[in-house]
Design an enzyme around this catalytic site. Structure first.
Site, short mmCIF file in Angstrom:
data_model
loop_
_atom_site.label_atom_id
_atom_site.label_comp_id
_atom_site.label_asym_id
_atom_site.label_seq_id
_atom_site.Cartn_x
_atom_site.Cartn_y
_atom_site.Cartn_z
N ASP A 22 0.83 -1.22 0.00
CA ASP A 22 0.00 0.00 0.00
C ASP A 22 0.86 1.26 0.00
O ASP A 22 1.96 1.28 0.54
CB ASP A 22 -0.90 -0.03 1.25
CG ASP A 22 -1.98 1.04 1.18
OD1 ASP A 22 -2.36 1.45 0.07
OD2 ASP A 22 -2.45 1.46 2.26
N GLY A 25 -0.18 5.41 -4.41
CA GLY A 25 -0.81 6.68 -4.79
C GLY A 25 -0.17 7.86 -4.06
O GLY A 25 0.14 8.90 -4.67
N SER A 67 -7.48 -5.62 -4.60
CA SER A 67 -8.55 -6.16 -3.76
C SER A 67 -9.88 -6.17 -4.51
O SER A 67 -10.04 -5.48 -5.53
CB SER A 67 -8.70 -5.33 -2.48
OG SER A 67 -9.37 -4.11 -2.75
N THR A 68 -10.83 -6.91 -3.97
CA THR A 68 -12.17 -6.94 -4.58
C THR A 68 -12.82 -5.55 -4.52
O THR A 68 -13.72 -5.26 -5.28
CB THR A 68 -13.08 -7.96 -3.85
OG1 THR A 68 -12.93 -7.80 -2.42
CG2 THR A 68 -12.71 -9.40 -4.20
N GLU A 69 -12.33 -4.70 -3.61
CA GLU A 69 -12.88 -3.34 -3.49
C GLU A 69 -12.17 -2.33 -4.40
O GLU A 69 -12.68 -1.23 -4.62
CB GLU A 69 -12.77 -2.84 -2.04
CG GLU A 69 -13.72 -3.50 -1.06
CD GLU A 69 -13.34 -4.95 -0.75
OE1 GLU A 69 -14.23 -5.82 -0.83
OE2 GLU A 69 -12.17 -5.23 -0.45
N ASN A 70 -10.99 -2.72 -4.93
CA ASN A 70 -10.24 -1.77 -5.76
C ASN A 70 -10.90 -1.48 -7.11
O ASN A 70 -10.55 -0.51 -7.78
CB ASN A 70 -8.78 -2.22 -5.96
CG ASN A 70 -7.93 -2.10 -4.70
OD1 ASN A 70 -7.02 -2.90 -4.48
ND2 ASN A 70 -8.19 -1.11 -3.85
N SER A 198 -7.80 -4.39 5.78
CA SER A 198 -8.41 -4.15 4.46
C SER A 198 -8.76 -5.44 3.70
O SER A 198 -8.46 -5.58 2.51
CB SER A 198 -7.51 -3.26 3.59
OG SER A 198 -7.32 -2.00 4.19
C1 IPE Z 1 -5.33 -2.62 0.29
O1 IPE Z 1 -5.05 -1.30 0.06
C2 IPE Z 1 -5.33 -3.40 -1.00
C3 IPE Z 1 -4.05 -3.53 -1.65
C4 IPE Z 1 -2.90 -3.06 -1.24
C5 IPE Z 1 -4.07 -4.27 -2.88
P1 IPE Z 1 -6.20 -0.20 -0.12
O2 IPE Z 1 -5.51 1.09 -0.38
O3 IPE Z 1 -7.16 -0.66 -1.14
O4 IPE Z 1 -6.90 -0.22 1.30
P2 IPE Z 1 -7.71 0.92 2.06
O5 IPE Z 1 -8.75 1.43 1.10
O6 IPE Z 1 -6.74 1.99 2.46
O7 IPE Z 1 -8.29 0.24 3.27
C1 IPE Z 2 -1.72 0.19 -3.25
O1 IPE Z 2 -1.48 1.55 -3.31
C2 IPE Z 2 -1.99 -0.43 -4.60
C3 IPE Z 2 -3.38 -0.88 -4.80
C4 IPE Z 2 -4.32 -0.86 -3.91
C5 IPE Z 2 -3.71 -1.42 -6.09
P1 IPE Z 2 -2.66 2.61 -3.27
O2 IPE Z 2 -3.08 2.92 -4.67
O3 IPE Z 2 -3.75 2.16 -2.38
O4 IPE Z 2 -1.90 3.86 -2.65
P2 IPE Z 2 -2.51 4.94 -1.65
O5 IPE Z 2 -3.04 4.19 -0.47
O6 IPE Z 2 -3.58 5.67 -2.39
O7 IPE Z 2 -1.34 5.80 -1.30
MG MG Z 3 -4.12 2.46 -0.40
#
Ligand code: IPE
Ligand code: IPE
Ligand code: MG
Length: 242
Positions: A22, A25, A67-70, A198
């Site tokens: 994580d 972004g 994730s399934t929520e992504n 998560s």
């Molecule tokens: C968890 O990260 C899923 C992955 C790293 C693939 P998220 O960024 O999706 O989790 P939340 O939304 O902060 O809980």
């Molecule tokens: C994890 O990084 C990658 C995925 C969930 C695919 P994020 O994209 O969640 O990065 P942040 O949490 O927004 O910084």
């Molecule tokens: Mg994240």
């Protein structure tokens, strides 16, 4: 040999480590780049850490990639991630094949495009004869979805007369999970500063040690994995005992 590598050789390593990759972004934002560039940097780091994990002797590494929520993210971000998965699986076919790593996928991969599914099958097939570390790539993975999938399949087996409902035990239920036959994770690491699970390995994480870092995933170094393992080694696991 870099100093950090020799340091880890001196400590025992847990059999199974899970990593929630994580912070891509936020890393991109910090560098004034689009989020997709953060995912690119994260994917690059995934290769570095995976090879290091194999080198120090982990038996299982499970990484949470999608994730399934992504799916709820903007379409251009999801599209960029799918493009990256394809690039990296193609590279994995060249690169990981020289490593003694067996790649498996956990999650509902049937939701991905046809060509991505073909690549997934190819990577699994080509690496199936490897005898070293098992790398579980959690893609379109959700702990709840995994438990529901297992429960449905068990119910089907009950209907088919294979089992009585009362036959269901922890061990039997394990066999219906994507991680069937593997030990539960000993250590779960979350970079990025968040302190939550998560929807990662919900069933399997019952007694995992949790370590989080205020480091964004693209900046997470092999030495940070060493440090997480050192923290793990300093903990006392009781499993409900004394
Ligand atoms: C968890 O990260 C899923 C992955 C790293 C693939 P998220 O960024 O999706 O989790 P939340 O939304 O902060 O809980
Ligand atoms: C994890 O990084 C990658 C995925 C969930 C695919 P994020 O994209 O969640 O990065 P942040 O949490 O927004 O910084
Ligand atoms: Mg994240």
């Amino acid at each position: 040999m870099p100093e950090k590598e020799s340091a880890v050789m001196k400590q025992p390593v847990p059999a199974h480590v899970g990593i929630i990759m994580d912070g891509n972004g936020r890393w991109a934002k910090k560098h004034f780049q689009p989020r997709s560039m953060g995912h690119r940097a994260g994917a690059q780091n995934f290769r570095t850490i995976t090879k290091y994990a194999s080198k120090i002797g982990l038996k299982y590494l499970t990484v949470y990639a999608f994730s399934t929520e992504n799916w709820s993210r903007p379409a251009d971000e999801v599209g960029a991630l799918m493009g990256l998965f394809k690039d990296y699986l193609r590279e994995a076919l060249r690169d990981f094949m020289n490593e003694n790593i067996r790649v498996r996928f956990i999650g509902d991969v049937g939701a991905f495009s046809r060509d991505l599914q073909e690549l997934i099958a190819e990577v699994e097939e080509v690496s199936s004869s490897k005898t070293g570390m098992v790398l579980n790539l959690a893609m379109n993975y959700g702990g709840r979805a995994e438990i529901l999938h297992a429960a449905r399949n068990f119910a089907e087996d009950v209907r088919a007369g294979k089992f009585e409902p009362a036959a269901l035990t922890d061990e039997l239920f394990d066999n219906y999970l994507y991680t069937a036959g593997q030990p539960a994770p000993d250590l779960i690491i979350r970079p990025s500063g968040e302190q939550r699970i998560s929807n990662f390995l919900l069933w399997q994480c019952a007694y995992a040690e949790f370590v989080y870092f205020d480091i964004l995933w693209p900046d997470f170094k092999p030495g940070d994995l060493d440090q997480a393992i050192a923290i793990y080694n300093s903990r006392q696991r009781r499993f409900g005992g004394v």
